[in-house]
Scaffold this active site. Sequence first.
Site, PDB file in Angstrom:
ATOM      1  N   TYR A   2      -0.805  -3.638  -5.195  1.00  0.00           N
ATOM      2  CA  TYR A   2      -1.352  -4.520  -4.086  1.00  0.00           C
ATOM      3  C   TYR A   2      -2.990  -4.733  -4.400  1.00  0.00           C
ATOM      4  O   TYR A   2      -3.609  -3.789  -4.737  1.00  0.00           O
ATOM      5  CB  TYR A   2      -1.107  -3.840  -2.882  1.00  0.00           C
ATOM      6  CG  TYR A   2      -1.691  -4.536  -1.715  1.00  0.00           C
ATOM      7  CD1 TYR A   2      -1.166  -5.371  -0.903  1.00  0.00           C
ATOM      8  CD2 TYR A   2      -3.204  -4.164  -1.374  1.00  0.00           C
ATOM      9  CE1 TYR A   2      -2.112  -6.060   0.053  1.00  0.00           C
ATOM     10  CE2 TYR A   2      -3.818  -4.746  -0.396  1.00  0.00           C
ATOM     11  CZ  TYR A   2      -3.234  -5.803   0.370  1.00  0.00           C
ATOM     12  OH  TYR A   2      -4.019  -6.275   1.441  1.00  0.00           O
TER      13      TYR A   2
ATOM     14  N   GLU B 270      -5.415 -11.829  -0.302  1.00  0.00           N
ATOM     15  CA  GLU B 270      -4.393 -10.836  -0.749  1.00  0.00           C
ATOM     16  C   GLU B 270      -3.586 -11.418  -1.952  1.00  0.00           C
ATOM     17  O   GLU B 270      -3.129 -12.363  -1.833  1.00  0.00           O
ATOM     18  CB  GLU B 270      -3.643 -10.715   0.558  1.00  0.00           C
ATOM     19  CG  GLU B 270      -2.963  -9.326   0.672  1.00  0.00           C
ATOM     20  CD  GLU B 270      -2.326  -9.030   2.086  1.00  0.00           C
ATOM     21  OE1 GLU B 270      -1.434 -10.023   2.466  1.00  0.00           O
ATOM     22  OE2 GLU B 270      -2.541  -8.235   2.721  1.00  0.00           O
TER      23      GLU B 270
END
Length: 392
Positions: free
Chosen positions: A115, A203
């Site tokens: 991530y 993101e």
Amino acid sequence: MQKEIFLNVHEFQAKEILKKYQIPCHDFRIISKIEDIDQAIDSLGVTEAVIKVQVHAGGRGKAGGVKIGKSVSEIKKIASELLGMTVVTKQTGEQGIICHKVMIAELAEISTEYYLGIIVDRSQAKPLLMISPEGGMDIEEVAEKFPDKILKKTFSLDGKIAKDSLLEICNFMKWDDKTAEQGCEFIRNLCKAFVETDASTIEINPLIEDSKGDLWALDAKFIVDDNALFRQKAIAEMYDPSQMSSQEAVAHDMDLAYIALEGNIGCMVNGAGLAMATMDLIKHHGAAPANFLDVGGGATKEKVAKSFGLILSDPNVKAILVNIFGGIMRCDVIAEGIVAACKEMDIKVPLIVRLEGTNVEKGKKLLESSGLKIITADHLTDAAQKVVKEVK
Ligand code: GDP
Ligand code: MN
């Protein structure tokens, strides 16, 4: 007053931006009609691919919107199923969003999913990079289950991240020399992109490593601060009204902020803070808002009338609460706008108005002497109680 709205873009648009910053993304094509699929597969030169719905919502994989095709005929079949699909995820609500565009991308070979995200940390007034070896999950979920597995590093407003931070990240991620070198380059470029595009969120979930140790942005979410769109023309053009409710799209065109919710009280307010307070009070008294319309600082008669129209276009609205603090905008001007709009529009649901601030008495008198069925309220609790009573 500044509105808190943000422009969301599609994954493919986010990847176009990332590619400009030399961030590695797999090659892709976008189609909006199935007739274009052959050309897309041909020019991509693949026999297997990942096919992904392009909608403004995460969690597409779980909703069946990300599929792998292992042959040309499979790719075609999947693409035709995904085009026009109604995608329902946690973020879209039950009604879902319709997929008008599909991405056909080179199939990535994944050995690890990570991530990587950047947001604005308001308390430190700096961009904040967050990275975790746990990819594929929501970061909220990682934060809850494995709080030690997220490393957070702020960087400066010129988009440059400190060498020490990069070193720390590479150690934390346990990257070998080759991957670390790519990782540093990736992160440096992403930080630069974040600042230069006035992003409020980027993101990359997942950031992946393949078996050769190469890093790729497999997915990309990109949100830009609306207040910066005047200098981000190319991004402003990525605005896609098909991804919003029709009310949200109209509000956007009128420079109003509109948020659709699940309840049955339509709310016209000014300022995000007052919107929150109004929502809390309505809930406290046992009902729920159907929507919020933030008219901002300069509500004219026309704006008020359009706002009522927008609020009432939601069939769930059973009463309207106007809760406005007249600071720069005077209460009597707002009252005039409300009266004029009501006379024009024939509003069939109860209208409760709470005004406070400059010229409040003059404003209230205008409402009361209008001959219209407007219920005035003296303070916020009074207003909330009155409107909840109307919908019960
Ligand atoms: P999201 O569900 O909206 O976040 O969509 P993503 O693009 O992140 O895809 C969801 C998941 O599908 C990823 O976490 C991967 O596990 C998988 N996936 C997506 N693209 C590929 C690909 O090219 N190859 C493989 N093997 N898996 C993929
Ligand atoms: Mn994702």
